[in-house]
Design a protein around this motif. Structure first.
Motif, short mmCIF file in Angstrom:
data_model
loop_
_atom_site.label_atom_id
_atom_site.label_comp_id
_atom_site.label_asym_id
_atom_site.label_seq_id
_atom_site.Cartn_x
_atom_site.Cartn_y
_atom_site.Cartn_z
N ARG A 72 11.95 58.76 72.44
CA ARG A 72 12.53 59.92 73.10
C ARG A 72 13.24 60.87 72.14
O ARG A 72 13.56 62.00 72.50
N ILE A 73 13.50 60.41 70.93
CA ILE A 73 14.22 61.25 69.97
C ILE A 73 13.40 62.46 69.56
O ILE A 73 13.93 63.55 69.35
N TRP A 74 12.10 62.28 69.49
CA TRP A 74 11.23 63.34 68.97
C TRP A 74 11.37 64.65 69.74
O TRP A 74 11.32 65.73 69.15
N SER A 75 11.57 64.55 71.04
CA SER A 75 11.62 65.76 71.88
C SER A 75 13.02 66.40 71.93
O SER A 75 13.17 67.49 72.49
N LYS A 76 14.02 65.74 71.36
CA LYS A 76 15.38 66.29 71.44
C LYS A 76 16.12 66.14 70.10
O LYS A 76 17.33 65.93 70.08
N MET A 77 15.41 66.29 69.02
CA MET A 77 16.03 66.18 67.70
C MET A 77 17.11 67.24 67.51
O MET A 77 16.97 68.39 67.94
N THR A 78 18.18 66.86 66.85
CA THR A 78 19.28 67.78 66.61
C THR A 78 20.07 67.32 65.39
O THR A 78 20.03 66.13 65.02
N PHE A 79 20.78 68.28 64.78
CA PHE A 79 21.64 67.96 63.64
C PHE A 79 23.11 67.87 64.06
O PHE A 79 24.00 67.95 63.20
N ASP A 80 23.35 67.72 65.36
CA ASP A 80 24.73 67.66 65.85
C ASP A 80 25.49 66.46 65.28
O ASP A 80 26.71 66.54 65.10
N ASN A 81 24.79 65.36 65.01
CA ASN A 81 25.47 64.19 64.45
C ASN A 81 26.05 64.51 63.07
O ASN A 81 27.19 64.13 62.76
N TYR A 82 25.29 65.22 62.26
CA TYR A 82 25.78 65.59 60.94
C TYR A 82 26.93 66.59 61.05
O TYR A 82 27.91 66.50 60.28
N THR A 83 26.83 67.51 61.98
CA THR A 83 27.91 68.48 62.18
C THR A 83 29.20 67.78 62.59
O THR A 83 30.29 68.08 62.09
N PHE A 84 29.08 66.80 63.49
CA PHE A 84 30.26 66.07 63.94
C PHE A 84 30.88 65.28 62.80
O PHE A 84 32.12 65.28 62.61
N VAL A 85 30.06 64.59 62.03
CA VAL A 85 30.59 63.77 60.93
C VAL A 85 31.29 64.63 59.88
O VAL A 85 32.37 64.28 59.39
N LEU A 86 30.72 65.78 59.56
CA LEU A 86 31.28 66.62 58.51
C LEU A 86 32.52 67.40 58.97
O LEU A 86 33.40 67.70 58.15
N GLN A 87 32.61 67.72 60.27
CA GLN A 87 33.69 68.57 60.75
C GLN A 87 34.76 67.82 61.54
O GLN A 87 35.92 68.24 61.54
N GLU A 88 34.42 66.74 62.20
CA GLU A 88 35.35 66.08 63.10
C GLU A 88 35.89 64.75 62.57
O GLU A 88 36.67 64.09 63.25
#
Length: 301
Positions: A72-88
């Motif tokens: 299911r990841i293929w249809s909803k890929m996002t870089f939000d995880n990297y954004t969260f790790v770097l900013q939060e």
């Protein structure tokens, strides 16, 4: 007519010409062997790269349970995880701590290991063989046995929750192995170079610093890489001796995504990918000398 035929049927050395069928057979076997070796290497490369590619793929999933349904990841890929790790998170504080500890361990550990390995390689003092065996024996003790006495020593020195204390702990692990490695490499350098340096008026340390160390760059690169990796990815000592969350290393900070009842595996995957970048950069810097140092260090000693 018969003489010309005899001359053309033999080569210059007098050996009869190879039969066309045999030559084609050898050529076919060479092509088949080449294809087989390339196939094996390609398969091994895919096997080695698959875990890395899978980790990167999982890091692009937005939900913490996406690892259970990777399709299911293929249809909803996002870089939000990297954004969260770097900013939060305190990722950059963790990165700074890891680099300080790892580079400190590398510099101090390689310096001590190089001088130790050179002394044992060139000097014959009483008990030099037993000394190297003692260094080897120190590697046999598990972390759990060393944790309490090391904590007591660092506490007495007031080095708990300090970078220097953790660097010294990591050096106790990296130096014995690196000393053995560099001792074997120094054994491959001719002793005549030391004698030439002394004839030119250099002190023993000057000979070591100006003549031997430049020749030992491959061995030093291997020792530096081992020391860096030892400090960069270690968890047990860092968790015990670092108390301030701003001083956590990346390996310890990665544990903050795991609690008693929950695990944010998507954020862990993204952080793991980011952690691999400094290690890959350091490997790129020392790769030219890495293979040479690994092979040359085991030729003697």
């Amino acid at each position: 007519m018969s003489t010309t035929t005899a001359e053309t049927s033999a080569d210059v050395t007098g050996r009869p010409a190879a039969a066309p069928g045999k030559a084609r057979g050898r050529e076919q076997r060479g092509v088949a062997a080449s294809l087989a070796s390339h196939g094996v290497l390609a398969t091994a490369s895919l096997i080695a790269l698959f875990p890395i590619a899978w980790l990167v793929y999982l890091s692009l999933g937005p939900d913490k349970d996406d690892y259970l349904h990777p399709g299911r990841i293929w249809s909803k890929m996002t870089f939000d995880n990297y954004t969260f790790v770097l900013q939060e998170t305190n990722f950059f504080d963790w990165l700074k701590s890891s680099l300080v500890v790892s580079l400190g361990t590398t510099v101090i550990g390689v310096l001590i290991a190089a001088t130790t390995g050179y002394a044992v390689s060139r000097m014959r003092f009483p008990g030099y063989r037993k000394f190297m065996w003692v260094l080897l024996v120190t590697q046999m003790f598990p972390v759990a046995v060393l944790m309490v006495p090391m904590y007591q020593i660092l506490s007495d020195l007031q080095l708990i929750d300090t970078y220097l204390g953790l660097i010294l702990v990591y050096c106790s692990t990296a130096v014995p192995y690196c000393a053995w490695l560099l001792k074997g490499y120094f054994d491959t350098i001719p002793f005549e170079i030391d004698e030439a340096g002394r004839v030119d008026g250099l002190t023993p340390f000057g000979t070591f610093a100006r003549l031997i160390l430049p020749l030992a760059k491959p061995g030093l690169a291997v020792a530096a890489f081992y020391s860096f990796i030892t400090a960069f990815g270690e968890v047990a000592f860092a968790t015990t001796f670092l108390l301030d969350d701003e001083k956590y290393t990346l390996a310890v900070g990665l544990q903050s995504f795991v609690s008693e009842h929950d695990a944010q595996r998507n954020l862990m995957a993204a952080t793991a990918v980011l952690i691999a970048i400094p290690v890959s950069a350091f490997f790129y810097l020392v790769q030219k000398n890495l293979v040479t140092g690994l092979t040359a260090g085991g030729t003697k000693g």
